[in-house]
Design a protein around this motif. Structure first.
Motif, mmCIF file in Angstrom:
data_model
loop_
_atom_site.group_PDB
_atom_site.id
_atom_site.type_symbol
_atom_site.label_atom_id
_atom_site.label_comp_id
_atom_site.label_asym_id
_atom_site.label_seq_id
_atom_site.Cartn_x
_atom_site.Cartn_y
_atom_site.Cartn_z
ATOM 1 N N ASP A 96 0.819 -1.211 0.000
ATOM 2 C CA ASP A 96 0.000 0.000 0.000
ATOM 3 C C ASP A 96 0.857 1.268 0.000
ATOM 4 O OD1 ASP A 96 -2.273 -1.512 0.015
ATOM 5 O OD2 ASP A 96 -2.407 -1.577 2.210
ATOM 6 N N GLU A 97 1.989 1.238 0.668
ATOM 7 C CA GLU A 97 2.849 2.416 0.763
ATOM 8 C C GLU A 97 3.618 2.661 -0.527
ATOM 9 O OE1 GLU A 97 6.507 4.059 3.575
ATOM 10 O OE2 GLU A 97 5.419 2.223 4.077
ATOM 11 N N LEU A 98 4.121 1.604 -1.164
ATOM 12 C CA LEU A 98 4.891 1.759 -2.388
ATOM 13 C C LEU A 98 4.007 2.045 -3.597
ATOM 14 C CD1 LEU A 98 7.449 -1.175 -1.978
ATOM 15 C CD2 LEU A 98 7.874 1.245 -1.619
ATOM 16 N N GLY A 99 2.851 1.435 -3.654
ATOM 17 C CA GLY A 99 2.017 1.560 -4.843
ATOM 18 C C GLY A 99 2.252 0.396 -5.794
ATOM 19 N N PHE A 100 1.244 0.147 -6.622
ATOM 20 C CA PHE A 100 1.313 -1.039 -7.484
ATOM 21 C C PHE A 100 2.379 -0.886 -8.561
ATOM 22 C CE2 PHE A 100 -0.211 -3.605 -11.088
ATOM 23 C CZ PHE A 100 -0.205 -4.846 -10.477
ATOM 24 N N GLN A 101 2.550 0.323 -9.118
ATOM 25 C CA GLN A 101 3.522 0.510 -10.189
ATOM 26 C C GLN A 101 4.950 0.296 -9.696
ATOM 27 O OE1 GLN A 101 2.770 0.887 -13.318
ATOM 28 N NE2 GLN A 101 0.555 0.973 -12.943
ATOM 29 N N LEU A 102 5.262 0.882 -8.529
ATOM 30 C CA LEU A 102 6.605 0.704 -7.974
ATOM 31 C C LEU A 102 6.859 -0.754 -7.580
ATOM 32 C CD1 LEU A 102 9.182 2.145 -7.234
ATOM 33 C CD2 LEU A 102 8.206 2.676 -5.002
ATOM 34 N N PHE A 103 5.827 -1.414 -7.053
ATOM 35 C CA PHE A 103 5.961 -2.833 -6.710
ATOM 36 C C PHE A 103 6.222 -3.666 -7.970
ATOM 37 C CE2 PHE A 103 4.060 -7.027 -5.902
ATOM 38 C CZ PHE A 103 4.822 -7.423 -4.819
ATOM 39 N N CYS A 104 5.539 -3.305 -9.078
ATOM 40 C CA CYS A 104 5.778 -4.029 -10.333
ATOM 41 C C CYS A 104 7.214 -3.853 -10.808
ATOM 42 C CB CYS A 104 4.803 -3.549 -11.404
ATOM 43 S SG CYS A 104 3.093 -4.008 -11.084
ATOM 44 N N SER A 105 7.750 -2.648 -10.677
ATOM 45 C CA SER A 105 9.132 -2.428 -11.101
ATOM 46 C C SER A 105 10.113 -3.240 -10.250
ATOM 47 C CB SER A 105 9.459 -0.936 -11.018
ATOM 48 O OG SER A 105 9.389 -0.498 -9.658
ATOM 49 N N ILE A 106 9.838 -3.353 -8.952
ATOM 50 C CA ILE A 106 10.710 -4.164 -8.082
ATOM 51 C C ILE A 106 10.642 -5.630 -8.481
ATOM 52 C CG2 ILE A 106 11.042 -4.959 -5.715
ATOM 53 C CD1 ILE A 106 10.080 -2.191 -4.797
ATOM 54 N N ILE A 107 9.435 -6.125 -8.782
ATOM 55 C CA ILE A 107 9.281 -7.536 -9.162
ATOM 56 C C ILE A 107 9.997 -7.813 -10.481
ATOM 57 C CG2 ILE A 107 7.588 -9.280 -9.842
ATOM 58 C CD1 ILE A 107 7.698 -8.744 -6.854
ATOM 59 N N LYS A 108 9.918 -6.861 -11.429
ATOM 60 C CA LYS A 108 10.544 -7.082 -12.733
ATOM 61 C C LYS A 108 12.065 -7.032 -12.660
ATOM 62 C CE LYS A 108 6.642 -5.236 -15.316
ATOM 63 N NZ LYS A 108 6.131 -4.134 -16.158
ATOM 64 N N SER A 109 12.604 -6.434 -11.610
ATOM 65 C CA SER A 109 14.060 -6.387 -11.486
ATOM 66 C C SER A 109 14.659 -7.714 -11.026
ATOM 67 C CB SER A 109 14.459 -5.284 -10.499
ATOM 68 O OG SER A 109 13.985 -5.600 -9.193
ATOM 69 N N GLN A 110 13.830 -8.666 -10.579
ATOM 70 C CA GLN A 110 14.287 -9.954 -10.086
ATOM 71 C C GLN A 110 14.001 -11.036 -11.134
ATOM 72 O OE1 GLN A 110 16.064 -10.086 -7.300
ATOM 73 N NE2 GLN A 110 15.734 -7.863 -7.187
ATOM 74 N N PRO A 111 14.546 -12.258 -10.949
ATOM 75 C CA PRO A 111 14.276 -13.355 -11.903
ATOM 76 C C PRO A 111 12.778 -13.620 -12.022
ATOM 77 C CG PRO A 111 16.112 -13.939 -10.499
ATOM 78 C CD PRO A 111 15.565 -12.666 -9.958
ATOM 79 N N THR A 112 12.288 -13.626 -13.255
ATOM 80 C CA THR A 112 10.842 -13.682 -13.494
ATOM 81 C C THR A 112 10.246 -15.013 -13.061
ATOM 82 O OG1 THR A 112 11.208 -12.223 -15.380
ATOM 83 C CG2 THR A 112 9.088 -13.366 -15.262
ATOM 84 N N ARG A 113 10.914 -16.111 -13.388
ATOM 85 C CA ARG A 113 10.324 -17.425 -13.104
ATOM 86 C C ARG A 113 10.152 -17.658 -11.604
ATOM 87 N NH1 ARG A 113 12.313 -22.279 -11.933
ATOM 88 N NH2 ARG A 113 14.453 -21.501 -12.042
ATOM 89 N N LYS A 114 11.148 -17.267 -10.815
ATOM 90 C CA LYS A 114 11.075 -17.489 -9.369
ATOM 91 C C LYS A 114 10.007 -16.605 -8.729
ATOM 92 C CE LYS A 114 16.022 -18.504 -9.287
ATOM 93 N NZ LYS A 114 17.338 -18.074 -8.773
ATOM 94 N N THR A 115 10.005 -15.307 -9.104
ATOM 95 C CA THR A 115 9.034 -14.399 -8.488
ATOM 96 C C THR A 115 7.608 -14.770 -8.855
ATOM 97 O OG1 THR A 115 9.365 -12.926 -10.368
ATOM 98 C CG2 THR A 115 10.676 -12.500 -8.417
ATOM 99 N N CYS A 116 7.351 -15.161 -10.114
ATOM 100 C CA CYS A 116 5.992 -15.547 -10.522
ATOM 101 C C CYS A 116 5.523 -16.771 -9.748
ATOM 102 C CB CYS A 116 5.967 -15.813 -12.020
ATOM 103 S SG CYS A 116 6.174 -14.328 -13.027
ATOM 104 N N LYS A 117 6.421 -17.742 -9.566
ATOM 105 C CA LYS A 117 6.041 -18.957 -8.847
ATOM 106 C C LYS A 117 5.685 -18.660 -7.393
ATOM 107 C CE LYS A 117 7.486 -23.769 -8.804
ATOM 108 N NZ LYS A 117 8.543 -24.730 -9.187
#
Length: 646
Positions: A96-117
């Motif tokens: 809630d504090e970061l916002g969905f857009q900033l959270f998406c950018s953090i998730i995309k900076s990490q390995p996609t397969r691991k984070t999605c799982k």
């Protein structure tokens, strides 16, 4: 994306160093803040905030990540444990504090397969509303957990689900693009400077060594005495091997039947193969002396036990003779009936043994048939599996194309959300620095107090040591006059002086020594009586053994005359098993022909009658040898007769 990826990597690196069973969170945070001084203020504030939150809610994050590894993350590496903890913390407490857009950018900076799982597992409504809520309620209150954590996660669940689907589609498209458009590496030459030629060094003078003495020849030669001993040892060994070989050949000739003996030419050939010399002169034959009375070492318990057994047998025989004198009946008819029944039981045992052998052979044939059927089933399954894998490969290629398309759209949306975090980070850094300064001032005051207390304790110890040393310097009386003949006079009953006590102790030792000598003499007399009794028992045992050997020899002679060689009668069960075995063999051969497999080697029929005849012949010879060994001398026969008369 690279900015947040570096920050998350720093947090993961610090979490990997934290050991909850050893480290304290406060001390660990201080050490981490000192090690992160090289980062920019914004990065340092973000890293410290995430790191402190992960340490504060360590138990909650551990519950979710451990369950992920048990259920859906069995193939994930344990090195990514801290990454999943950080993702769980950001999704639960900072979304809630970061916002969905900033959270998406953090998730995309990490390995996609691991984070999605992990996000698919964590934002599953079944997991959030069932066991995650129950486990967190054991640590915090249920209302607090539901209001502050579970409900916000359920609100963000649809958007997170769409994000996961987009990331999976983009990763598939990127993998396809990377496979098609691969850049070729263009090699370039190295721009190296030419080295200067090295100067030739001045050669050092070669040192001259003193000429060593020559090694004497006796170092590499054995002494003459050792060579003579080796020659004598080799000669004695050859002589012993020759004598042992001759003795073994003679024993084999005695043990083997006349039909199975090898001709002398074959014996000489075997000697040549063994490396035995054939030109050595014949030595006298070895003679083996077998004494009539072989001494048998028995302990006391065995002697008494065997003597009591023979005594019981003698008493039983005497009672039987008394009954026969009084007119009791004979057991001859019963013994004949017993022999017939034993022969019948033996035939049944032979038939049962043959049945067991045939059943084993039948089970072997059935196992071969089952193996052949299994080979056919495995071939069919392999063909079916190949068709299924081809279909799965086609479906996987289509799914990767869809994921690549969704990933492209997601990358375009993420590049617009990096503006709203700097002010909050600066405030958090200032508050943390103020707290650290206050804690350092308190620790400095506590150190000053402990130093003052230590100085006071040291001064008090110095005063005590000076007082003790002053007491030690005072003169003391060392000697004391003692009269050994004087009674102390304490008023105790039976009080005496030291001299009287010593005299009484000497008298007591003398009486104890006298009693020990008497006991020793009594023990020696008992041992002599017991040994004499054992000798008498041994003499009686030897007489009984000789008598029993004579009766056993007579019994073997009777069995030798009554032994009849013959094959066991064929049973219906045996015939039925043989028929079933023949059917299984025919069926197995048909299956082997269909499978183009080589047929198993069949057993060669054994000449049953010849084997049985050889068995009975060897049995008779062994009986003859035992009878010759059991024949005692004249004295043994006389003692046996005396025992039978008794």
């Amino acid at each position: 994306m690279a900015y947040y990826g570096k920050c998350i990597d720093v947090v993961i690196e610090q979490l990997d160093k934290f050991k909850p069973e050893k480290d304290s969170p406060d001390q660990f945070l201080e050490a981490a803040s000192s090690s992160l001084q090289g980062l920019s203020p914004l990065k340092q504030a973000f890293v410290m905030e995430v790191l402190s939150g992960c340490l504060e809610y360590w138990k909650l994050l551990t519950i979710v990540v451990d369950a992920f590894y048990v259920r859906d993350g069995r193939l994930c590496l344990w090195a990514d444990y801290s990454l999943f903890q950080v993702l769980c913390y950001l999704a639960t407490f900072q979304l809630d504090e970061l916002g969905f857009q900033l959270f998406c950018s953090i998730i995309k900076s990490q390995p996609t397969r691991k984070t999605c799982k992990f996000l698919r597992f964590f934002f599953n409504p079944l997991n959030l509303c069932s066991w995650i809520k129950d486990e967190w309620s054991l640590i915090y209150e249920t209302a607090h957990v539901k209001k502050n954590w579970i409900n916000p996660l359920m609100r963000w669940q649809p958007e997170i689900q769409e994000l996961v689907d987009q990331l999976e589609g983009v990763s598939a498209s990127q993998t396809a693009i990377f496979k098609t458009k691969a850049k070729v590496t263009e090699p370039k030459e190295f721009n190296l400077t030419t080295p200067r030629p090295r100067a030739i060094p001045v050669p050092e003078p070669v040192p001259t060594m003193a000429k060593p003495r020559q090694v004497p020849r006796s170092t590499y030669q054995e002494p003459k005495e050792q060579q003579q001993l080796q020659i004598i040892k080799r000669h004695n060994r050859l002589k012993a091997e020759e004598l042992l070989l001759r003795a073994n050949v003679e024993e084999l000739r005695c043990a083997m039947p006349r039909a199975h003996r090898a001709p002398p030419e074959q014996v000489t050939d075997s000697k040549k193969k063994l490396g035995c010399p054939t030109h050595i002169q014949k030595s006298p034959k070895l003679t083996f002396y077998r004494p009539d009375n072989i001494p048998i070492k028995l302990n006391t318990a065995a002697i008494l036990r065997e003597g009591a057994l023979y005594q019981k047998q003698v008493e039983k025989e005497l009672q039987r003779v008394d009954k026969l004198v009084d007119g009791a009946g004979d057991f001859s008819e019963f013994l004949e009936w017993q022999k017939k029944m034993q022969a019948k039981d033996q035939e049944e045992q032979l038939a049962a043994g043959e049945c067991r052998r045939l059943q084993g052979k039948l089970s072997h044939e059935e196992a071969i048939l089952a193996r052949q059927n299994l080979i056919q089933e495995n071939k069919q399954k392999a063909d079916q599996k190949k068709e299924e894998t081809a279909e799965l490969m086609l479906q996987c290629a289509e799914r990767r194309l869809r994921e690549a398309k969704s990933m492209k759209e997601l990358v375009e949306q993420v590049t617009e959300a990096q503006k709203n975090v700097k002010v909050a980070q600066m405030k958090l850094v200032k508050g943390r620095q103020q707290i650290v300064q206050e804690v350092m001032e308190e620790s400095r005051e506590m150190l000053q107090r402990s130093a003052e207390a230590a100085r006071e304790e040291q001064r008090r110890r110095c005063e005590l040591t000076s007082q003790l040393r002053a007491l030690e310097t005072q003169p003391t009386r060392k000697g004391k006059l003692v009269d050994l003949t004087q009674i102390p006079g304490y008023g105790v009953e039976g009080e005496m002086s030291v001299v009287e006590l010593r005299e009484r102790l000497a008298l007591l030792r003398e009486t104890q020594r006298r009693e020990e000598e008497e006991k020793r003499d009594q023990i020696i007399q008992d041992k002599r009586a017991k040994s004499q009794e054992l000798l008498n028992t041994l003499e009686q045992i030897s007489l009984c053994r000789k008598a029993m050997g004579k009766t056993a020899a007579m019994r073997w002679e009777q069995k030798k005359t009554q032994a009849v060689t013959g094959a066991p009668s064929q049973d219906e069960r045996v015939l039925e098993l043989q028929r079933r075995i023949e059917e299984r063999v025919a069926e197995r051969r048909r299956q082997a022909a269909l499978l183009h497999l080589p047929a198993a080697r069949t057993e060669r029929p054994r000449p049953q009658a010849q084997l049985e005849a050889q068995h009975w012949l060897e049995l008779e010879r062994s009986r003859e040898r035992r009878l010759r060994a059991l024949q005692p001398g004249d004295s043994a026969i006389a003692s046996a007769r005396r025992l039978e008369a008794a």
